[in-house]
Structure formats: C-alpha cells, structure tokens
Design a protein around this motif. Sequence first.
Motif, PDB file in Angstrom:
ATOM      1  N   LYS A  46       3.027 -13.377  -3.275  1.00 40.84           N
ATOM      2  CA  LYS A  46       2.966 -14.041  -1.977  1.00 40.84           C
ATOM      3  C   LYS A  46       2.159 -13.260  -0.953  1.00 40.84           C
ATOM      4  O   LYS A  46       1.817 -13.794   0.099  1.00 40.84           O
ATOM      5  CB  LYS A  46       4.392 -14.242  -1.431  1.00 40.84           C
ATOM      6  CG  LYS A  46       5.239 -15.226  -2.211  1.00 40.84           C
ATOM      7  CD  LYS A  46       4.758 -16.653  -2.013  1.00 40.84           C
ATOM      8  CE  LYS A  46       5.751 -17.653  -2.592  1.00 40.84           C
ATOM      9  NZ  LYS A  46       5.286 -19.051  -2.452  1.00 40.84           N
ATOM     10  N   SER A  47       1.874 -12.015  -1.229  1.00 43.14           N
ATOM     11  CA  SER A  47       1.165 -11.177  -0.265  1.00 43.14           C
ATOM     12  C   SER A  47       0.154 -10.322  -1.006  1.00 43.14           C
ATOM     13  O   SER A  47       0.173 -10.209  -2.240  1.00 43.14           O
ATOM     14  CB  SER A  47       2.147 -10.283   0.501  1.00 43.14           C
ATOM     15  OG  SER A  47       2.791  -9.376  -0.375  1.00 43.14           O
ATOM     16  N   ALA A  48      -0.745  -9.692  -0.243  1.00 36.23           N
ATOM     17  CA  ALA A  48      -1.749  -8.834  -0.872  1.00 36.23           C
ATOM     18  C   ALA A  48      -1.096  -7.660  -1.587  1.00 36.23           C
ATOM     19  O   ALA A  48      -1.527  -7.255  -2.670  1.00 36.23           O
ATOM     20  CB  ALA A  48      -2.733  -8.336   0.187  1.00 36.23           C
ATOM     21  N   GLY A  49      -0.049  -7.101  -0.989  1.00 33.47           N
ATOM     22  CA  GLY A  49       0.640  -5.986  -1.621  1.00 33.47           C
ATOM     23  C   GLY A  49       1.222  -6.344  -2.965  1.00 33.47           C
ATOM     24  O   GLY A  49       1.241  -5.520  -3.890  1.00 33.47           O
ATOM     25  N   SER A  50       1.674  -7.581  -3.108  1.00 33.75           N
ATOM     26  CA  SER A  50       2.250  -7.990  -4.382  1.00 33.75           C
ATOM     27  C   SER A  50       1.191  -8.118  -5.472  1.00 33.75           C
ATOM     28  O   SER A  50       1.513  -8.088  -6.661  1.00 33.75           O
ATOM     29  CB  SER A  50       3.006  -9.309  -4.215  1.00 33.75           C
ATOM     30  OG  SER A  50       2.153 -10.338  -3.742  1.00 33.75           O
TER      31      SER A  50
END
Length: 393
Positions: free
Chosen positions: A222-226
């Motif tokens: 869901k996010s760039a970090g993921s």
Amino acid sequence: MRPTRFQNLNKVSYFIVSLLCRLTFVFVVFKVGKGFCLHGLSEIPLRYLQEYAALGTGGGIYHFRDQILSGSPEAFFVMNADVCSEFPLPEMLDFQKEHGDAYSFVILGTTANRKQSLNYGCIVENEQTDEVLHYVEKPSTFVSDIINCGIYLFTPEIFQHIGTVFQKNQQDMLLYYDEGEEQSNGWHRAEVIRLEQDIFTALAGQGKLYVYKTDRFWSQIKSAGSAIYASRLYLNQYHTTHPERLATNREGGPKTRGNVYIHPTANIDPTAVLGPNVSIGTGVTIGAGVRVRESIILHGATLQDHSCVLNSIVGWGSTIGKWARVEGTPSDPNPNDPYAKIDSETLFRDGKLTPSITILGCNVNIPSEVIILNSIVLPHKDLNRSFKNQIIL
C-alpha cells in the motif's frame, strides 16, 4: 480441475509465474486510467480487460463474465494487485476438493495481531470445517485475528451471487430515480459491486464459503516502504525455491551479502558491495566502492563511484553522483511479533512528512557529495544540494 483465470495481476506478477502450474489463461482487469504491462508469461495466453469505470472488486469480474467463462473453466482465481505472497494456489485447489463441494468458494486467510486486524477483512471460521461463519470488512472493534489476503478461488457459480446483488442494486436505483431520469448513472451505480462487503458478508454461514489459512509470507503493498519489504520477502523466497536466480560472490564480480538479484545486463564494479535485500535492474551501472543495501535500483540507473544507497528506490535512468548518500527509514513490521503486518502509513503525520524510504523518480540527477534523506523526489529533477524529510516537486 482446470483453473483458468486471473484478475488484477500487476507489479509483482513475474514472481508468480513459477507457481502457475495448472493455469491455461490469464485475464488482467484494471481500472480506467490505469495502465501497465505484464511480463514473463509468454507460455500462458494473456488478455487485458479495462473497466469503463471503477466497478469494485466484484463488479469488474461480473462485467467481463462472458470472457471469463468463454473457456468453460471449472474454477478460476481472483487476485488483488496490491498484495505479495507465496501464492499457495495448488494448495487452495486441493483444499477445495477435500471439502467435497464442487460449488464452494475459498478465501486465502492469514493471522494478524488483534490491533492490525481492524485494518483488514476479518473472518470468523468453524475451526472443524474451516467454513466462514461471519465476515466483516475493516470492523471498528475486534472480530477475529484471521484476515482476508485478497486471493480467492471461485467456481462459475459465483456469478449467480454477484448477479443477485446487481439486480438488487438495480431495483434500489429505481426507488431513487423516476423512469428515464439519470438512467446511465443508475446503471453505473448498480454495477459497482464489492466482493468483500456485498458477496462474502452474504455468503458467510451459508455453507458456500471457506477459508484456507496460510502461515507463509503475505503482505499488502500500500505504500512505497512496503515495496522494499515485499522485495525482501520475494528474495527470501528465491533463496529457498530458485537460488540460481540470486547473485553469488565470484571472482571478478561485486561482493554480495545476503539475498541479491542482479540482472545480467547490469555493469557493476568488482569493488562494490551489495546487500542484503537488493534488486538491480536492466542496464544499471554501479561504480567503484558503491554500497547498496535494502534497495531497488531500476533499469538504466547509474550509481557513481563511492556513492551509498540505503533503504531507497532509485528510479529509471536516475544518476547518483560520486560520494553522494541516498538513505531512507525502513518501515518494517514489528520483528518481535510473528503476526505483525506492515502498517499502511500515511504520507504526513502531525503536519510533517512521515520518515520512510527515499524514492527517486525517473531521470533524477543527484550531484556529488550531497545527502538525500527520507525524501521523495519527483521525476526529471536536477538537485543542487542536500535534502532531508522533504517532497521535492
């Protein structure tokens, strides 16, 4: 059993190819305005289907039901694009057969901690039969620690249940519109059907819906970090199932630590140190003394001598100058909780940019001897100084 269809296969799809042991066809259904290309499925026929509007997870496959059923499949899988997993597809098929009901449907589930379970669809099961007794999408209070993984095994009978919801939506629309008034909007709204809220909630407790629980890896994207976390999970999977795809320390090659993927076309200096958890794309150039860790370097990027890239995504065609440092903050799940999932963090918190991985868009130029920390750099930017905790437009 001949499962023949996929829906919503996207950015991590090439990892799945080796798992598609009995598929004969793949459909990719995507929303209007969303475009992408699926690679690595040359041996499996592939067709792209674009929704004319956002129709929901159930409305999309119902809209294209004729194409999906054209090959008379016995069963088909539906997979959301924003998840990464080991995808235990054969096991889900075997699980369905063990129940002896050719018309049952299967949800892939996993265990989350009590707090994070509120962010997912929660499943209450019969522990003896694995039947889904109750389903709630993102409840406000704790319901169950078994969550929906967004991977489903359906038989063609699912379209009967989706059709019932569609007809009900049409009837409801007639209550709000006079005959002939805003008919197109009414039809559009009638086709918006959500598998989770509209279908699973109704099927729970009816002996038609079952959950197959997996203890293998699974995460949302869901996010760039993921994305960095998902890359790590797949590299770990490669270490077990396809170790030949990972780089090894060889004479004349760069030094690697842990799991590292290097595309054969990449040009890497022998003095560079890569890993753990690094993916190097096509045509990447990495100079002498470069250090890369927990990062994804996309095709055509250049990392000049003695630069350092940590917890970052470097976009296509970007250049990082000599002795420059590009670093982000990892957003991994709690390592002390075996059921913890990665949080879908918000971009801002308390009016400030949430520290996360650093992202360089395509064709970004980072000058020599600067530091880019916890920042997002949009494409085609030529930076001239250091930045920290900023979005560079």
